[in-house]
Design an enzyme around this catalytic site. Structure first.
Site, mmCIF file in Angstrom:
data_model
loop_
_atom_site.group_PDB
_atom_site.id
_atom_site.type_symbol
_atom_site.label_atom_id
_atom_site.label_comp_id
_atom_site.label_asym_id
_atom_site.label_seq_id
_atom_site.Cartn_x
_atom_site.Cartn_y
_atom_site.Cartn_z
ATOM 1 N N GLY A 1 6.524 -2.542 -40.090
ATOM 2 C CA GLY A 1 6.724 -3.754 -40.909
ATOM 3 C C GLY A 1 5.549 -4.115 -41.908
ATOM 4 N N HIS A 2 6.079 -4.934 -43.114
ATOM 5 C CA HIS A 2 5.101 -5.250 -43.946
ATOM 6 C C HIS A 2 3.771 -6.143 -43.592
ATOM 7 C CE1 HIS A 2 7.580 -9.141 -45.229
ATOM 8 N NE2 HIS A 2 7.333 -9.114 -43.974
ATOM 9 N N ASN A 3 2.708 -5.852 -43.917
ATOM 10 C CA ASN A 3 1.599 -6.509 -43.789
ATOM 11 C C ASN A 3 0.983 -6.261 -42.322
ATOM 12 O OD1 ASN A 3 2.959 -8.455 -46.137
ATOM 13 N ND2 ASN A 3 0.574 -8.191 -46.307
#
Length: 346
Positions: free
Chosen positions: A252-254
């Site tokens: 997922g993002h980050n």
């Protein structure tokens, strides 16, 4: 960071002009607002005088008090923590105001690679000696590919992407908003730099939060077939040197994955998960996001991590806990199900 190689900015622009265009003049009571020039958006720890940053929750406060941002969109509860060097845009729904500002600052390139990839303007791709391109490979403007890298058929490399030397990119891969190091291997069908899963007004308006970050893949990383690595919302998604990721994994993002980790098939890392160096995730393991799994930890197959884990741990089950305790609980339940007395009689 918001990298203008990938995301076109409408800045620099006066903060007062942006707020007036949005009809949000009431969000600020600071004489500096009319003259401050905004150049972009950034995370609190990295923001400078021309940046807008967000402080919406208590977890933002340590970074808020130290930020160098020129403008901070802040919830009223944290107004007192805004440094005197920053202009505070106070709103009870700070995420919504921040997204309004992002959409003004970055009107293009926030939804996938399609528009940016086929823009006629921009520098030609730079391909070093010995690069081999398969049939139907598409290279966007400003792409850089290092010496002796091989790219398989039907792969699409979006605007500004940089790929190092001696790497192998399989067929039917898409890469956008990303920097890849040397000796990287990406297997067939992988998706690197796709939009993160970020929304406002959950299950009501489902308004998209612009995903303006990047993916950084360091040297000697291997990513399996049909795995996806989402770019950051503002910051970077990072996969550390020597890490190996199996097929059908979702990052997922980050997320920030350390060096020499091993992630088996069907794992899912929710946004802002941190894996320190040398973490092993068994098949199907998952995380709740916004947590840290300490260096050298082993998460056994199908373990569900819901809170941060200390370095050197071995965890299993859902919610994940010390593996020995998990097996003890299972053994106890098994004996109970067979009618066997457990523990001492009173």
């Amino acid at each position: 960071m918001v990298d203008t190689r990938f995301h076109s900015s409408s800045g620099p622009i006066a903060l007062g002009a942006v707020l007036s265009a949005l009809g949000r003049d009431g969000a600020v009571d600071d004489s500096r607002a009319s003259s401050l020039i905004v150049t972009g958006a950034e995370e609190l720890p990295l923001a400078g005088p021309g940046h807008i940053a967000l402080a919406a929750q208590a977890e933002y406060v340590p970074a808020l008090v130290e930020t160098g941002a020129g403008v901070v969109v802040v919830h009223p509860k944290f107004r007192a923590e805004v440094p005197s060097t920053a202009i505070a845009l106070v709103d009870s729904r700070p995420h919504d105001l921040f997204v309004d500002l992002l959409e003004r600052l970055y009107p293009l390139g926030t939804r996938g690679m399609a528009k940016a990839l086929f823009e006629a303007t921009g520098p030609a791709p730079h391909v070093e000696e010995g690069v081999r391109l398969g049939a139907n490979v598409v290279l966007g403007a400003g792409v850089e590919i290092g010496r002796n890298t091989v790219i398989g058929p039907n792969t699409v490399i979006g605007r500004g992407v940089s790929i190092g030397r001696n790497s192998v990119i399989g067929p039917n891969v898409s890469i956008e908003c990303a920097y890849l190091g040397n000796n990287v291997v990406i297997h067939a069908g992988a998706r690197i730099g796709t939009e993160g899963f970020g929304w406002l007004g959950l299950a009501q308006s489902n308004r998209k939060i612009p995903q303006l970050g990047r993916v950084i893949i360091q040297d000697s990383v291997e990513i399996g077939a049909n795995t996806t690595v989402d770019r950051g919302a503002l910051g970077d998604t990072v996969v550390g040197e020597g890490t190996k990721i199996d097929n059908l994994v979702q990052i997922g993002h980050n997320c920030r994955i350390g060096r020499y980790c091993l992630i088996a098939a069907h794992c899912g890392l929710s946004g802002s998960t941190v894996l320190e160096d040398s973490v092993l995730l068994g098949g199907g393991a998952s995380t709740a996001g916004h947590l840290t799994i300490g260096r050298g930890t082993v998460v056994m197959g199908w373990g569900g991590v819901t809170k941060s884990v200390a370095p050197g741990s071995r965890v299993a089950g859902f919610p994940a806990q010390d593996a020995r305790k998990w097996w003890q609980e299972l053994a106890t339940l098994r004996r109970l199900s067979k009618g066997v007395k457990v523990g001492r009689e009173e």
